[in-house]
Write an enzyme that holds these catalytic residues in place. Structure first.
Site, PDB file in Angstrom:
ATOM      1  N   ASP A  49       0.831  -1.197   0.000  1.00 62.28           N
ATOM      2  CA  ASP A  49       0.000   0.000   0.000  1.00 62.28           C
ATOM      3  C   ASP A  49       0.864   1.245   0.000  1.00 62.28           C
ATOM      4  O   ASP A  49       1.806   1.368   0.785  1.00 62.28           O
ATOM      5  CB  ASP A  49      -0.905   0.003   1.244  1.00 62.28           C
ATOM      6  N   TYR A  54       2.797  10.418  -0.683  1.00 65.00           N
ATOM      7  CA  TYR A  54       3.900  10.010   0.189  1.00 65.00           C
ATOM      8  C   TYR A  54       5.231  10.453  -0.430  1.00 65.00           C
ATOM      9  O   TYR A  54       5.581  10.042  -1.544  1.00 65.00           O
ATOM     10  CB  TYR A  54       3.902   8.499   0.416  1.00 65.00           C
ATOM     11  N   LYS A 216       7.874   1.715  24.080  1.00 62.31           N
ATOM     12  CA  LYS A 216       9.191   2.367  24.214  1.00 62.31           C
ATOM     13  C   LYS A 216       9.125   3.760  24.827  1.00 62.31           C
ATOM     14  O   LYS A 216      10.151   4.291  25.268  1.00 62.31           O
ATOM     15  CB  LYS A 216       9.875   2.432  22.848  1.00 62.31           C
ATOM     16  N   ARG A 227       9.155   8.423  16.519  1.00 62.89           N
ATOM     17  CA  ARG A 227       8.397   9.535  15.944  1.00 62.89           C
ATOM     18  C   ARG A 227       8.118  10.633  16.968  1.00 62.89           C
ATOM     19  O   ARG A 227       8.074  11.810  16.634  1.00 62.89           O
ATOM     20  CB  ARG A 227       7.075   9.016  15.374  1.00 62.89           C
ATOM     21  N   GLY A 283       4.697  -0.628   8.451  1.00 68.69           N
ATOM     22  CA  GLY A 283       5.833  -0.100   7.724  1.00 68.69           C
ATOM     23  C   GLY A 283       7.115  -0.565   8.374  1.00 68.69           C
ATOM     24  O   GLY A 283       7.093  -1.265   9.396  1.00 68.69           O
ATOM     25  N   GLN A 289      12.372  -5.270  11.239  1.00 66.79           N
ATOM     26  CA  GLN A 289      11.048  -4.861  11.709  1.00 66.79           C
ATOM     27  C   GLN A 289       9.950  -5.598  10.955  1.00 66.79           C
ATOM     28  O   GLN A 289       8.933  -5.965  11.531  1.00 66.79           O
ATOM     29  CB  GLN A 289      10.889  -3.349  11.553  1.00 66.79           C
ATOM     30  N   ASN A 293       7.143  -8.045  12.669  1.00 62.43           N
ATOM     31  CA  ASN A 293       5.712  -7.763  12.549  1.00 62.43           C
ATOM     32  C   ASN A 293       4.917  -8.921  11.963  1.00 62.43           C
ATOM     33  O   ASN A 293       3.768  -9.154  12.358  1.00 62.43           O
ATOM     34  CB  ASN A 293       5.494  -6.507  11.698  1.00 62.43           C
TER      35      ASN A 293
END
Length: 334
Positions: A49, A54, A216, A227, A283, A289, A293
């Protein structure tokens, strides 16, 4: 990997879907982005996706490059249209016929494909008649440039109206892409019941509440990574960063251990327990990662564990269905 039907259609997608919103073309180098896509493919993810907005079209370009050489029929490629692209001129945004017809061609060129499996309205356009928008989408489908149509962050009433027009035009509106997580549950009261009635599935973004559900971020401590430590992105996370919320999230750690999962895996597995959810968007800024996931795929959380999770964070979760409209653009950006 497990696969689920998308809405009331015959299309199956991977229940862990790879999304490149905040990474490709911006946060990570192209080589690493390609490695992440390869890791996704190796893990059995077949659904990808993206959106034209983006990294101002760069994310589509990187994804198209990364998927080169793969059997197109074995992939499901999704993209979106609405937000400004290019120089952001007066017609470079929204869901007008002009912008949709020009945007689909640009997306296909960047993605290096003749068609996308799903073309999504990235937001609702209050300044274009819905009839114009849906007619343009119908023409895109009839031209063979998209197989199905979806929406993102539309209210239940908007979805119902769009679905009715799509049905009249003989095309399939089969998906909704909203934010959804243990901490953001605004779709549950209205959007999910409406979509269940109409045969529409959810493809949910931010199942980890922008990283907060990883555990975290700690109460009383200034974030130094992720972020939340980024000034621009952190502003949009303030609702999740209250000390009360962060304390409650820490209560999920023993529950994740009980299930034999990491905190991120628990968060992804939780959204997949909702039968109206076809896929969770994840993502990655590094291949590991992705590998972590995908372990949430096929996981069943029993009723007792789901109740414990609700006891832990249900009281701090946002559940107001009005938040979808409240957070939506009231006018076009350009």
């Amino acid at each position: 990997m497990e696969f689920r039907y998308l809405g009331n259609s015959g299309l199956k997608i991977s229940e862990i879907t790879y999304g490149n919103w905040l990474t490709h073309g911006s946060q990570v180098e192209n080589e690493v982005a390609h490695q992440c896509v390869r890791a996704a493919l190796d893990a059995g993810i077949s659904t990808f996706d993206t959106a034209d907005v983006y990294a101002n079209t760069k994310a589509e370009t990187v994804l198209g490059e990364a998927l080169q050489g793969e059997r197109r029929e074995s992939l499901e490629i999704f993209t979106k249209v609405y937000w400004p692209t290019g120089p952001g001129g007066k017609n470079d945004t929204g869901l007008s016929r002009k912008h949709i017809m020009e945007s689909i061609d640009g997306s296909l060129s960047r993605l290096r494909t003749d068609y996308v499996d799903l073309y999504q309205a990235h937001r609702y356009d209050t300044e274009t008649p819905l009839e114009e928008t849906m007619q343009a989408f119908a023409d895109v489908v009839r031209q063979g440039k998209a197989l199905y149509i979806g929406v993102s962050e539309w209210t239940a009433d908007q979805i119902r109206a769009g679905h009715a027009l799509a049905k009249d035009l003989g095309i399939q509106l089969i998906s909704s892409q909203p934010q959804y997580s243990m901490l953001w549950r605004v779709i549950e009261p209205e959007v999910v019941p409406t979509c269940e009635e109409l045969g529409i599935s959810q493809i949910v973004w931010s199942p980890m509440a922008q990283g907060v559900l990883s555990g975290k971020y700690l109460p009383g401590q200034q974030p130094t990574e992720g972020r939340a430590a980024d000034e621009s992105m952190g502003k949009g996370m303030q609702g999740f960063m209250r000390d009360e919320t962060l304390r409650k999230v820490q209560e999920l750690k023993p529950l994740a251990e009980e299930a034999g999962l990491t905190m991120p895996q628990l968060a992804v597995a939780w959204v997949l327990q909702n039968p109206n959810v076809a896929a969770a968007l994840v993502g990655a800024s590094k291949p590991s990662q992705v590998e972590d996931n995908v372990k949430a795929a096929g996981v069943t959380l029993d009723a007792d564990l789901m109740a414990k999770i609700d006891d832990a964070v249900g009281g701090v979760a946002e559940k107001d269905p009005g938040k979808t409209a409240e957070n939506a653009p009231q006018t076009r950006v350009a």
